[in-house]
Design an enzyme around this catalytic site. Structure first.
Site, mmCIF file in Angstrom:
data_model
loop_
_atom_site.group_PDB
_atom_site.id
_atom_site.type_symbol
_atom_site.label_atom_id
_atom_site.label_comp_id
_atom_site.label_asym_id
_atom_site.label_seq_id
_atom_site.Cartn_x
_atom_site.Cartn_y
_atom_site.Cartn_z
ATOM 1 N N THR A 7 -50.133 9.867 -48.425
ATOM 2 C CA THR A 7 -50.770 11.317 -48.666
ATOM 3 C C THR A 7 -49.924 12.421 -47.388
ATOM 4 O OG1 THR A 7 -52.462 13.226 -48.460
ATOM 5 C CG2 THR A 7 -52.337 11.084 -46.759
ATOM 6 N N SER A 8 -49.125 13.814 -47.581
ATOM 7 C CA SER A 8 -48.393 14.587 -47.174
ATOM 8 C C SER A 8 -49.010 16.000 -46.511
ATOM 9 C CB SER A 8 -47.988 15.003 -48.203
ATOM 10 O OG SER A 8 -46.758 13.743 -48.862
ATOM 11 N N ASN A 9 -51.036 15.400 -47.275
ATOM 12 C CA ASN A 9 -51.734 16.546 -46.774
ATOM 13 C C ASN A 9 -52.102 16.624 -45.059
ATOM 14 O OD1 ASN A 9 -54.107 17.984 -46.475
ATOM 15 N ND2 ASN A 9 -54.030 18.468 -48.461
ATOM 16 N N ASP A 70 -57.396 11.351 -53.370
ATOM 17 C CA ASP A 70 -57.075 12.403 -54.166
ATOM 18 C C ASP A 70 -58.807 12.740 -54.117
ATOM 19 O OD1 ASP A 70 -54.889 13.288 -56.233
ATOM 20 O OD2 ASP A 70 -57.120 13.079 -57.215
ATOM 21 N N SER A 71 -58.761 13.928 -53.552
ATOM 22 C CA SER A 71 -60.005 15.181 -53.911
ATOM 23 C C SER A 71 -59.652 16.369 -54.440
ATOM 24 C CB SER A 71 -60.517 15.311 -52.068
ATOM 25 O OG SER A 71 -59.040 15.519 -51.928
ATOM 26 N N PHE A 152 -59.748 22.654 -43.999
ATOM 27 C CA PHE A 152 -58.703 22.779 -44.916
ATOM 28 C C PHE A 152 -58.925 23.323 -46.325
ATOM 29 C CE2 PHE A 152 -57.923 19.616 -46.992
ATOM 30 C CZ PHE A 152 -58.666 18.387 -46.522
ATOM 31 N N ARG A 181 -64.982 13.109 -48.380
ATOM 32 C CA ARG A 181 -63.901 11.706 -47.584
ATOM 33 C C ARG A 181 -64.642 10.893 -46.697
ATOM 34 N NH1 ARG A 181 -61.044 15.832 -46.872
ATOM 35 N NH2 ARG A 181 -59.715 15.707 -48.588
#
Ligand code: ITT
Length: 197
Positions: A7-9, A70-71, A152, A181
């Site tokens: 992930t990049s988040n 993925d959310s 966030f 999550r």
């Protein structure tokens, strides 16, 4: 045990590191150069799997344990929107704030102050070329304004069932007990611990 996050988040990385403090959690961008992954599947699960697969392949290490998340948020009155399009609700390259304010506008346009919604998280795991996936959900309501600064994404407009504050107003340890999550990660942990035996 080292877990590589596809992930990049930054919000996800922070939460997963906190929830899995017993593991060495490393974003893939610390190991190889970050690259774009086109999320063109039609479900949370398939998008999570394609992110995990892309990073697992790029790492080229069969022994690596790669997980992807993925959310998104789905609002009943909006027929489940933005759903799998949560990250680009306000268009390609939209920021978290752009997406948040677009959803607030959509809720306002429906003429409601508060309306049912839920978050979904699909977690994909790849280890020794085998693929696994699990889901978690958090139910509640979205409101037509922002409240609070924590969390966030859509957290400033989401009130979990049984609470009267948004996730952005609640302590992080409450989100970590309730969230989509954290529920999906608990299931993922069972898989990781069992395949490691
Ligand atoms: P990666 O694909 O690199 O993991 P991303 O941000 O593109 O990062 P997604 O495609 O899964 O991730 O999109 C998730 C969207 O849903 C994004 O807009 C988030 O802000 C939002 N979201 C997911 N979980 C959230 C949470 O716990 N709180 C608030 N917003 C959340």
């Amino acid at each position: 045990m080292k877990i590589i996050l596809a992930t990049s988040n930054k919000g996800k990385v922070k939460e997963i590191k906190e929830l899995w403090s017993e593991y060495e959690v490393v974003p893939y961008s610390e190991l190889i150069e970050e690259f774009e992954i086109v999320e063109d599947a039609h479900t949370f699960k398939d998008n999570a799997l394609l992110k995990a697969r892309a990073v697992y392949k790029a790492l080229g290490d069969k022994e690596a344990i790669v997980i992807a998340d993925d959310s998104g948020i789905s609002v009943d009155i909006l027929k489940g929107e933005p759903g799998i399009y949560s990250a680009r609700y306000a268009g390609a390259g939209a920021s978290d704030k752009d997406n948040l304010y677009k959803l607030i506008k959509s809720v306002k346009d429906m003429g409601v102050i508060s309306t049912p919604a839920h978050y979904t998280a699909a977690i994909a795991i790849i280890y020794k070329e085998k693929e696994y996936s699990v889901h978690g959900w958090m139910y509640g309501d979205v409101i037509n304004e922002t409240r609070g600064e924590k969390g966030f994404g859509y957290d400033p407009m989401f009130i979990p069932s049984g609470y009267n504050k948004t996730v952005a107003e609640l302590d992080a340890n409450i989100k970590s007990k309730l969230s989509h999550r954290s529920k999906a990660l608990s299931l993922a942990k069972v898989i990781i611990e069992s395949v490691q035996l």
